[in-house]
Design an enzyme around this catalytic site. Structure first.
Site, PDB file in Angstrom:
ATOM      1  N   LYS A 176     -50.138  -7.731  16.556  1.00  0.00           N
ATOM      2  CA  LYS A 176     -50.780  -7.193  15.358  1.00  0.00           C
ATOM      3  C   LYS A 176     -52.176  -6.687  15.694  1.00  0.00           C
ATOM      4  O   LYS A 176     -52.868  -7.241  16.533  1.00  0.00           O
ATOM      5  CB  LYS A 176     -50.846  -8.277  14.274  1.00  0.00           C
ATOM      6  CG  LYS A 176     -49.478  -8.815  13.866  1.00  0.00           C
ATOM      7  CD  LYS A 176     -49.578 -10.032  12.970  1.00  0.00           C
ATOM      8  CE  LYS A 176     -50.066 -11.249  13.740  1.00  0.00           C
ATOM      9  NZ  LYS A 176     -49.997 -12.486  12.912  1.00  0.00           N
ATOM     10  N   THR A 207     -58.702 -11.757   3.644  1.00  0.00           N
ATOM     11  CA  THR A 207     -57.506 -11.619   4.509  1.00  0.00           C
ATOM     12  C   THR A 207     -56.981 -12.992   4.933  1.00  0.00           C
ATOM     13  O   THR A 207     -56.406 -13.140   6.012  1.00  0.00           O
ATOM     14  CB  THR A 207     -57.867 -10.796   5.764  1.00  0.00           C
ATOM     15  OG1 THR A 207     -58.981 -11.449   6.419  1.00  0.00           O
ATOM     16  CG2 THR A 207     -58.237  -9.362   5.416  1.00  0.00           C
ATOM     17  N   GLY A 209     -54.520 -15.781   5.395  1.00  0.00           N
ATOM     18  CA  GLY A 209     -53.069 -15.896   5.370  1.00  0.00           C
ATOM     19  C   GLY A 209     -52.321 -14.600   5.619  1.00  0.00           C
ATOM     20  O   GLY A 209     -51.119 -14.509   5.355  1.00  0.00           O
ATOM     21  N   THR A 210     -53.003 -13.596   6.159  1.00  0.00           N
ATOM     22  CA  THR A 210     -52.313 -12.324   6.391  1.00  0.00           C
ATOM     23  C   THR A 210     -51.194 -12.473   7.409  1.00  0.00           C
ATOM     24  O   THR A 210     -50.092 -11.927   7.228  1.00  0.00           O
ATOM     25  CB  THR A 210     -53.304 -11.247   6.884  1.00  0.00           C
ATOM     26  OG1 THR A 210     -54.157 -11.817   7.883  1.00  0.00           O
ATOM     27  CG2 THR A 210     -54.152 -10.708   5.754  1.00  0.00           C
ATOM     28  N   GLY A 211     -51.433 -13.239   8.452  1.00  0.00           N
ATOM     29  CA  GLY A 211     -50.397 -13.418   9.471  1.00  0.00           C
ATOM     30  C   GLY A 211     -49.201 -14.180   8.946  1.00  0.00           C
ATOM     31  O   GLY A 211     -48.042 -13.839   9.249  1.00  0.00           O
ATOM     32  N   CYS A 212     -49.477 -15.200   8.110  1.00  0.00           N
ATOM     33  CA  CYS A 212     -48.381 -15.987   7.517  1.00  0.00           C
ATOM     34  C   CYS A 212     -47.493 -15.099   6.657  1.00  0.00           C
ATOM     35  O   CYS A 212     -46.266 -15.110   6.759  1.00  0.00           O
ATOM     36  CB  CYS A 212     -48.963 -17.103   6.646  1.00  0.00           C
ATOM     37  SG  CYS A 212     -50.161 -18.153   7.479  1.00  0.00           S
TER      38      CYS A 212
HETATM   39  N1  LIG Z   1     -58.386  -5.101   6.972  1.00  0.00           N
HETATM   40  C1  LIG Z   1     -57.079  -4.806   7.090  1.00  0.00           C
HETATM   41  N2  LIG Z   1     -56.583  -3.737   6.434  1.00  0.00           N
HETATM   42  C2  LIG Z   1     -55.260  -3.421   6.527  1.00  0.00           C
HETATM   43  N3  LIG Z   1     -54.376  -4.117   7.258  1.00  0.00           N
HETATM   44  C3  LIG Z   1     -54.833  -5.198   7.927  1.00  0.00           C
HETATM   45  C4  LIG Z   1     -56.195  -5.599   7.894  1.00  0.00           C
HETATM   46  N4  LIG Z   1     -56.342  -6.721   8.688  1.00  0.00           N
HETATM   47  C5  LIG Z   1     -55.126  -7.002   9.161  1.00  0.00           C
HETATM   48  N5  LIG Z   1     -54.218  -6.085   8.738  1.00  0.00           N
HETATM   49  C6  LIG Z   1     -52.778  -6.106   8.992  1.00  0.00           C
HETATM   50  O1  LIG Z   1     -52.344  -7.396   8.553  1.00  0.00           O
HETATM   51  C7  LIG Z   1     -51.395  -7.952   9.459  1.00  0.00           C
HETATM   52  C8  LIG Z   1     -51.980  -9.209  10.100  1.00  0.00           C
HETATM   53  O2  LIG Z   1     -52.746  -8.798  11.193  1.00  0.00           O
HETATM   54  P1  LIG Z   1     -53.859  -9.704  11.896  1.00  0.00           P
HETATM   55  O3  LIG Z   1     -54.985  -9.890  10.955  1.00  0.00           O
HETATM   56  O4  LIG Z   1     -54.136  -9.081  13.205  1.00  0.00           O
HETATM   57  O5  LIG Z   1     -53.098 -11.085  12.118  1.00  0.00           O
HETATM   58  P2  LIG Z   1     -53.547 -12.549  11.660  1.00  0.00           P
HETATM   59  O6  LIG Z   1     -53.600 -12.515  10.173  1.00  0.00           O
HETATM   60  O7  LIG Z   1     -52.455 -13.425  12.196  1.00  0.00           O
HETATM   61  O8  LIG Z   1     -54.891 -12.802  12.292  1.00  0.00           O
HETATM   62  C9  LIG Z   1     -51.091  -6.833  10.456  1.00  0.00           C
HETATM   63  O9  LIG Z   1     -50.028  -6.036   9.974  1.00  0.00           O
HETATM   64  C10 LIG Z   1     -52.383  -6.031  10.462  1.00  0.00           C
HETATM   65  O10 LIG Z   1     -52.185  -4.703  10.901  1.00  0.00           O
HETATM   66  C1  LIG Z   2     -51.324 -24.062   7.294  1.00  0.00           C
HETATM   67  C2  LIG Z   2     -51.971 -22.818   7.816  1.00  0.00           C
HETATM   68  N1  LIG Z   2     -51.234 -21.935   8.545  1.00  0.00           N
HETATM   69  C3  LIG Z   2     -51.825 -20.807   9.002  1.00  0.00           C
HETATM   70  C4  LIG Z   2     -53.143 -20.538   8.750  1.00  0.00           C
HETATM   71  C5  LIG Z   2     -53.783 -19.273   9.278  1.00  0.00           C
HETATM   72  O1  LIG Z   2     -54.266 -18.504   8.205  1.00  0.00           O
HETATM   73  P1  LIG Z   2     -55.685 -17.796   8.394  1.00  0.00           P
HETATM   74  O2  LIG Z   2     -56.677 -18.852   8.668  1.00  0.00           O
HETATM   75  O3  LIG Z   2     -55.942 -16.884   7.271  1.00  0.00           O
HETATM   76  O4  LIG Z   2     -55.482 -16.943   9.699  1.00  0.00           O
HETATM   77  P2  LIG Z   2     -54.473 -15.717   9.928  1.00  0.00           P
HETATM   78  O5  LIG Z   2     -53.527 -16.170  10.967  1.00  0.00           O
HETATM   79  O6  LIG Z   2     -53.779 -15.402   8.645  1.00  0.00           O
HETATM   80  O7  LIG Z   2     -55.419 -14.659  10.362  1.00  0.00           O
HETATM   81  C6  LIG Z   2     -53.879 -21.473   7.982  1.00  0.00           C
HETATM   82  N2  LIG Z   2     -55.199 -21.270   7.688  1.00  0.00           N
HETATM   83  N3  LIG Z   2     -53.275 -22.610   7.529  1.00  0.00           N
END
Ligand SMILES: Nc1ncnc2c1ncn2[C@@H]1O[C@H](COP(=O)(O)OP(=O)(O)O)[C@@H](O)[C@H]1O
Ligand SMILES: Cc1ncc(COP(=O)(O)OP(=O)(O)O)c(N)n1
Length: 277
Positions: A176, A207, A209-212
């Site tokens: 990502k 943002t 929980g975006t990855g979840c």
């Molecule tokens: N500011 C943002 N605007 C639009 N899309 C975003 C933004 N930040 C992350 N994304 C998208 O959200 C998803 C999660 O990406 P990322 O943030 O890299 O992972 P994580 O949430 O696990 O840290 C991906 O599809 C990424 O392209």
């Molecule tokens: C229980 C739990 N699982 C996953 C996360 C990660 O969420 P976040 O801290 O927002 O990080 P992203 O992977 O979404 O970038 C969490 N906080 N708690």
């Protein structure tokens, strides 16, 4: 009547609902998939950070898994926060016995910086869950740990996705792009091909929980029989809208809007959520 698609999340909790199994269940529901959840760790957290973590005993996590598998068979499963090697090894054993599409979101560190996976577990993942996974969805920091080289741009992300598949054994990998500058571009590597999923970057701090959410939507779509690229595309569209139509709740990094995709094309966002124009 077609059978109900169901999905299982195996992850930690978030009492403010933005991440973990709470976010996963909201995502499953939005995709009209019957959602089930097994808790691994109980996390005292909110949009400001993580206060404390309580890991459930591995036998108790196993009992939760058996309760699900012995009653309602999911068509797809995802894992999120799995903090210890002992948890990981037990879950890998259970997933070997219950083979189905499996999305691995290698949660290692919360956005607040709090570690959600023990240091030694970061290597266990490669020998246990990763080779079982249909799709792995690391962010850039997580991918750097998995492949053991820095990821500074899209070329590095492509290289990392290929290493995760061809060297570490996942069927497919999405690196990502949220932590890289510029547009939010995710790189999928599957069947020796690259697919790119691009969206404008929404300038927001909300943002959490975006990855979840992203990995849960992919899981829901795989449960409904979509291909990996189709499932990732829907996951991308979902998370893009979830971030764009921010709810603006919480005093820190707020959660995404799990009904954001339903707001697209709705005049004046009649059903809530702010338009991040
Ligand atoms: N500011 C943002 N605007 C639009 N899309 C975003 C933004 N930040 C992350 N994304 C998208 O959200 C998803 C999660 O990406 P990322 O943030 O890299 O992972 P994580 O949430 O696990 O840290 C991906 O599809 C990424 O392209
Ligand atoms: C229980 C739990 N699982 C996953 C996360 C990660 O969420 P976040 O801290 O927002 O990080 P992203 O992977 O979404 O970038 C969490 N906080 N708690």
């Amino acid at each position: 009547m077609s059978p109900i698609a169901s999905a299982l999340t195996i992850a930690g909790t978030d009492p403010t609902g933005g991440a973990g199994i709470q976010a996963d269940l909201k995502s499953f529901q939005e995709r009209e998939v019957y959602g089930m959840s097994v808790a691994t760790s109980i996390v005292a957290q909110n949009t400001l950070g993580v206060e404390d973590v309580h890991h459930l005993p591995v036998p108790f996590i196993e009992k939760q898994l058996h309760a699900v598998f012995h009653d309602i068979a999911p068509q797809a499963v995802k894992t999120g926060m799995i903090a210890t090697s002992e948890m990981m090894e037990m879950i890998a054993m259970e997933l070997k016995k219950n083979r189905m599409p499996y999305v691995m979101d290698p949660v290692m560190v919360a956005k607040s910086g709090h570690s959600l996976m023990e240091e030694k577990t970061r290597k266990t993942i490669q020998g246990s869950l990763l080779p079982l996974s249909t799709v792995v969805t690391p962010n850039v920091p997580e991918a750097e740990i998995l492949v053991d080289f820095p990821i500074k741009d899209q070329e590095d992300a492509k290289k990392a996705a290929k290493v995760i598949v061809e060297d570490l054994g996942a069927q497919a990998a999405v690196v990502k792009g949220g932590h890289l500058p510029g547009e939010a571009i995710d790189v999928l590597y599957e069947k020796k091909e690259y697919h790119f999923f691009k969206s404008p970057r929404t300038e927001t701090k909300h943002t959490h929980g975006t990855g979840c959410t992203f990995s849960a939507v992919i899981t829901a779509e795989l449960a409904k029989g979509k291909s990996i690229p189709e499932a990732v595309k829907i996951g991308k569209d979902f998370i893009t809208a979830a971030i764009h139509y921010t709810l603006g709740v919480g005093r820190g990094n707020g959660p995404t809007n799990h009904w954001g995709l339903r707001l697209q094309g709705v005049p004046n966002n009649a059903t809530g959520g702010n338009d991040n124009e």
